[in-house]
Each structure stands twice: as C-alpha cells, then as structure tokens.
Design an enzyme around this catalytic site. Structure first.
Site, PDB file in Angstrom:
ATOM      1  CB  SER A 176      43.682  10.396   5.578  1.00  0.00           C
ATOM      2  OG  SER A 176      45.043  10.031   5.546  1.00  0.00           O
ATOM      3  CG  ASN A 187      53.765  15.413  -0.461  1.00  0.00           C
ATOM      4  OD1 ASN A 187      53.023  15.054   0.460  1.00  0.00           O
ATOM      5  ND2 ASN A 187      54.448  16.529  -0.432  1.00  0.00           N
ATOM      6  CB  THR A 196       8.963  14.021 -28.833  1.00  0.00           C
ATOM      7  OG1 THR A 196       7.690  14.310 -29.404  1.00  0.00           O
ATOM      8  CG2 THR A 196       9.786  13.210 -29.838  1.00  0.00           C
ATOM      9  CG  HIS A 197       7.374  17.450 -26.302  1.00  0.00           C
ATOM     10  ND1 HIS A 197       7.990  18.638 -26.014  1.00  0.00           N
ATOM     11  CD2 HIS A 197       7.529  17.270 -27.645  1.00  0.00           C
ATOM     12  CE1 HIS A 197       8.484  19.179 -27.115  1.00  0.00           C
ATOM     13  NE2 HIS A 197       8.228  18.356 -28.128  1.00  0.00           N
ATOM     14  CB  SER A 245       3.357  -0.411   0.752  1.00  0.00           C
ATOM     15  OG  SER A 245       2.674   0.227   1.816  1.00  0.00           O
ATOM     16  CE  LYS A 251       2.524   2.358  -2.993  1.00  0.00           C
ATOM     17  NZ  LYS A 251       2.669   3.423  -3.962  1.00  0.00           N
ATOM     18  CG  ASN A 274       6.402   1.133  -3.637  1.00  0.00           C
ATOM     19  OD1 ASN A 274       5.471   1.481  -4.368  1.00  0.00           O
ATOM     20  ND2 ASN A 274       6.307   1.094  -2.321  1.00  0.00           N
ATOM     21  CD  GLU A 300      10.963   5.095  -6.166  1.00  0.00           C
ATOM     22  OE1 GLU A 300      10.048   5.907  -6.173  1.00  0.00           O
ATOM     23  OE2 GLU A 300      11.008   4.144  -5.356  1.00  0.00           O
ATOM     24  CE1 TYR A 307      48.895  15.837  -0.326  1.00  0.00           C
ATOM     25  CE2 TYR A 307      49.730  17.132   1.516  1.00  0.00           C
ATOM     26  CZ  TYR A 307      48.892  16.145   1.018  1.00  0.00           C
ATOM     27  OH  TYR A 307      48.055  15.475   1.858  1.00  0.00           O
ATOM     28  CD  GLN A 353      44.623  13.481   5.094  1.00  0.00           C
ATOM     29  OE1 GLN A 353      45.816  13.248   5.193  1.00  0.00           O
ATOM     30  NE2 GLN A 353      43.893  13.843   6.145  1.00  0.00           N
ATOM     31  CE  LYS A 358      43.919   9.670   0.289  1.00  0.00           C
ATOM     32  NZ  LYS A 358      44.395  10.875  -0.349  1.00  0.00           N
TER      33      LYS A 358
END
Ligand code: ARG
Length: 457
Positions: free
Chosen positions: A20, A107, A152-153, A274, A280, A282, A287, A314, A319, A322
């Site tokens: 690890s 442990n 709304t919607h 772009s 563009k 973006n 995103e 354990y 392990q 993490k």
C-alpha cells in the site's frame, strides 16, 4: 517483518498486490505523529527506557525531515508507510528501533493514522467551504435587488432575485459544513492501543496518547477500534452530498452561460476556447465540477461495498479504504476551489435576467393574489381569470403589465387600475416578504444573519 515463520519470500505479484506504500505514503506525517505519541507514552509508563525512547523520537524527527525534503521512498518490499518508516528508523538508530512497536499493531496504527488524516481533511474542506460561503455572500449582497426569473420545471415561474438564488447555495454549503463538523466530533476518538484486535497486556496509557494526538478520548472497544472505518465513510458521505451541491451550482452556471440564457459571462480564467470554433467559450471548469461529483459518489460507493461484508476484526480488504478517500478529497478540494473562483469572478448579466423575468408572464401569480386580496375572489377562480389574462397577453404578444385596462376589465370586471402596481417584477419580488422569501429586504436580513453567525463562531 514476519521472517521468523516463513521460509520463502513472496511472489513478485504478491509483493505488488500487497503493497500500500504507493498510496499510503500520504499518511507519513500522521504516522510519525502517532509513533511519537506512542513512544513518549511507552517511556512514561516505563515500558521502554528513556534513552531508547529519545533515540526513537529523534530518529523519527530526522525521517520527517527526509520525507519533507525528498519524499517517501516507495519500496514495495516494505509494504506500507509503517514498515518503510520503521525500517528507516532501524537504519538510523539500530536495534532500539524495534522497541517502538511494543504494545502496538499496524492495525491500530493505521486506524489512528487514517483518522488523523481524515480529521485534517475535514478541517481543510471546512476552510474551503467557508471561503466559498464568503464568495456567495459577497455576490448575493451585490445582487440583492437584481431580478431574475425563478424557475420550476426550468420554466419561468415567479421572479426572484439573484441574491436570493445565490443564498440558496449558501444554505446548502452551511448544511455541508455542519455535516463535516458532526462527523468530526463523532470520529475524534483514538484507536491507538487497541493493538491487533484484543488490546494489550502492557500497562499502556491510552488516555495519554489520545490527548497527545488531539483526540477527545480513546475508543472503547478494541475490536471496533481496528475494524471501524465509519469516519472515512462519514467523510465520503459528507463529501458526496457537498459535491452534489457543487454539481447543481455548476449545472446552473452551464445553463446560464449558454447563448439562449446569457445570464452570465464566465470568467476567462475558468473557461476554455475551442481549437476549431473561435467564438466558443466553454464552461469546462463547471462541467468538471459536475463530472467530479460523479467520481466522488463512486468513491463513497467503493468504500461502502468494501466494508459491507467484513467480519470483525481487521481484514486486508480494509487497506483499500484509502485510495477512494484520497481521490474524493482531491477532487472535492479542486471542485470547491474552482466554484469559489467562479462565483467570485463571474459577470452576471442582470439586464438579461431582468428582460427574461419580464417576458415569461412571471407575475401571473401576483395578478391572481391581487384578485384574492382586493376582489375577495377564491384563489381557484382567480387562477382561472389570470389564465385568461395570460392567454390574452400571449395572443397580443405583450407582457401582462402591458395589457390595456379595457382588456383586463373585459376578462373580469373586478380588475381595476391598481393592478398595474403588482404586475411589475420589482413589485412582485418586493411583496414576498415572508421569512426566507425573495424580497430584497429579506435577502439582506439573511445575509446579515449569516455574517453575524460566522463572526460568533
Ligand atoms: N497496510 C495496512 C493497511 O493499510 C496496514 C495494516 C496491516 N495489518 C495487517 N494485519 N496486515 O491496512
């Protein structure tokens, strides 16, 4: 480290699957802090003599300097951060290094290190979220009066203010911070001294190590101490919910930045162009915040599934706790920072917001409410009358406020000139004074309270 029992070394694939160190090297500071607290306690209890304890402590300080300067050496043969550090300690101070692991197991060691790490991570997130809240408060105050369509919607519903809209996110972040704070209190118990699973026969002082490491108390059950990863799950669940909020905010920015909306001009610093379409701009940062939320949720899911079938105590599966926490934390940190930067610097096109608020018959409810208030009309009937007014406005291609009084009176004779006072978007938002409503005075009151609460903390 277990050479006494084994005749042959591990297969190379075993070395690889078992190690690890490639990821748990991130625990090095916590590992050294935990070891220092442990050896100080061993010395105080007379379990290790003072000279050895001092050599161990100095050796650990030297290793910390080495790691700080050169990074942690990734030696797969040594498996994990605990063994890498202990073997370096042996190189530095000789056989006395072997006394450090008295009354301890990896442990309880790893459970302690990881708790310390997650606790720091929670504090980091909290600081980031506080900065995001400051950015939201500043922009909300600046735009407490700016009218925009409320949806709304995703259909124009009633006018709201931009300040009110931004403060909605402030609320979400406030709850996120409180979730992390709750989790921090719950997790602040020290597993060190639980040893492998059953506790230890050495006369250790668990209260001393807990206090030295800033924990409120030692944990109360040795089996649970080494098997519990709730603190990591709590972190991931809080992170998931927080990332979900950031993703919704990011989504709004993406919609608002689109040409048909045009509510914001995203800052250059958080947009990309772009390579083929010169016009563009973006919303990549937004995103990616939206995308990262999906990955953070995946991390939460990964650890839930890892833990759900494990018997006490354990198992090596643990392990794998993490990587998802580290990944989620890195992604969340980036997401918070990106949203804070965007909120702080985005240009809001309030003229465009106002124009759209005025174009969608968004004050229709105000007309209906006026009929209820001034004409004693039952709301359902008022709703119907207003529907006819909206149809007339749509037919004429004008806003509700621009319908001639004759047209309105023909729809319902109880309407009179006073109606125009409630048909503007400003009158509409100003009238919504109920606690938590969108009236600019309400919004400013909430901003003021949020600031005062922060200062009291
Ligand atoms: N590298 C291990 C982990 O991260 C440390 C604990 C190892 N304990 C054991 N009994 N093999 O979980």
């Amino acid at each position: 480290m277990w050479g006494g029992r084994f005749a042959a070394g591990p297969a190379s694939i075993m070395r690889e699957i078992n190690a690890s160190i490639p990821f748990d090297k991130r625990l090095w500071k916590q590992d050294i802090a935990g070891s220092k607290a442990h050896v100080a306690m061993l010395a105080k209890q007379g379990i290790v003599d003072g000279e050895d304890a001092q050599a161990i402590t100095e050796g650990l300080s030297r290793i910390a300097q080495e790691y700080e300067a050169d990074g942690v050496p990734v030696n797969l043969d040594l498996e994990d951060i605990h063994m890498v550090t202990e073997s370096r300690l042996a190189e530095l101070i000789g056989p006395a290094a072997g006394r450090l692991h008295t009354a301890r197991s990896r442990n309880d060691q790893v459970a302690t290190d990881f708790r310390l790490w997650v606790r720091d991570a929670m504090d980091e997130v909290d600081a980031g979220l506080a900065a995001l809240q400051d950015a939201l408060l500043a922009r909300a105050e600046e735009h407490a009066d700016a009218v925009m369509p409320g949806f709304t919607h995703l259909q124009s519903a009633q006018p709201v203010t931009l300040g009110h809209h931004l403060m909605a996110y402030h609320e979400m972040i406030r709850r996120d911070r409180s979730r992390f704070a709750d989790a921090r209190v719950r997790m602040n118990e020290c597993p060190l001294g639980a040893a492998a699973l059953a506790g230890t026969g050495f006369p250790i002082d668990r209260h001393a190590t807990a206090a030295a490491l800033g924990f409120a108390k030692p944990t109360d059950n040795s089996l649970d101490s080494v098997s519990d990863r709730d603190f990591a799950l709590d972190y991931l669940m809080a992170a998931t919910q927080c990332s979900l909020h950031l993703s919704r905010l990011a989504e709004e920015f993406i919609i608002w930045a689109s040409q048909p909306f045009g509510f914001v001009k995203l800052p250059d610093a958080y947009s990309t162009g772009s390579s083929i379409m010169p016009q563009k701009r973006n919303p990549d940062a937004a995103e990616l915040v939206r995308g990262h939320a999906g990955r953070i949720m995946g991390c939460m899911n990964a650890l839930c599934v890892t833990m759900k079938g494990l018997p006490l105590a354990y198992s090596k599966d643990m392990q794998d706790d993490k990587p998802p926490v580290f990944e989620a934390h890195d992604l969340l940190g980036l997401s918070i920072a990106a949203m804070t930067g965007m909120i702080g610097t985005v240009a809001f096109r309030t003229d465009r917001m106002r124009a759209l608020a005025e174009s969608g018959f968004a004050t229709a409810t105000d007309l209906a409410d006026w009929l209820v208030r001034e004409g004693d009309v039952p709301f359902r009937e008022a709703h119907h009358i207003t529907g006819r007014a909206v149809a007339a406005a749509e037919e004429a291609g004008v806003a509700l406020a621009d319908l001639p009084i004759g047209t309105l009176k023909a729809i319902d004779s109880r309407i009179d000139e006073r109606i125009y006072a409630v048909l503007t978007v400003d009158a509409s938002v100003a009238s919504r004074k109920s606690h938590g409503g969108t009236a600019p005075d309400q919004v400013r009151a909430r901003i003021g309270e949020a600031r005062t609460k922060r200062e009291q903390k």
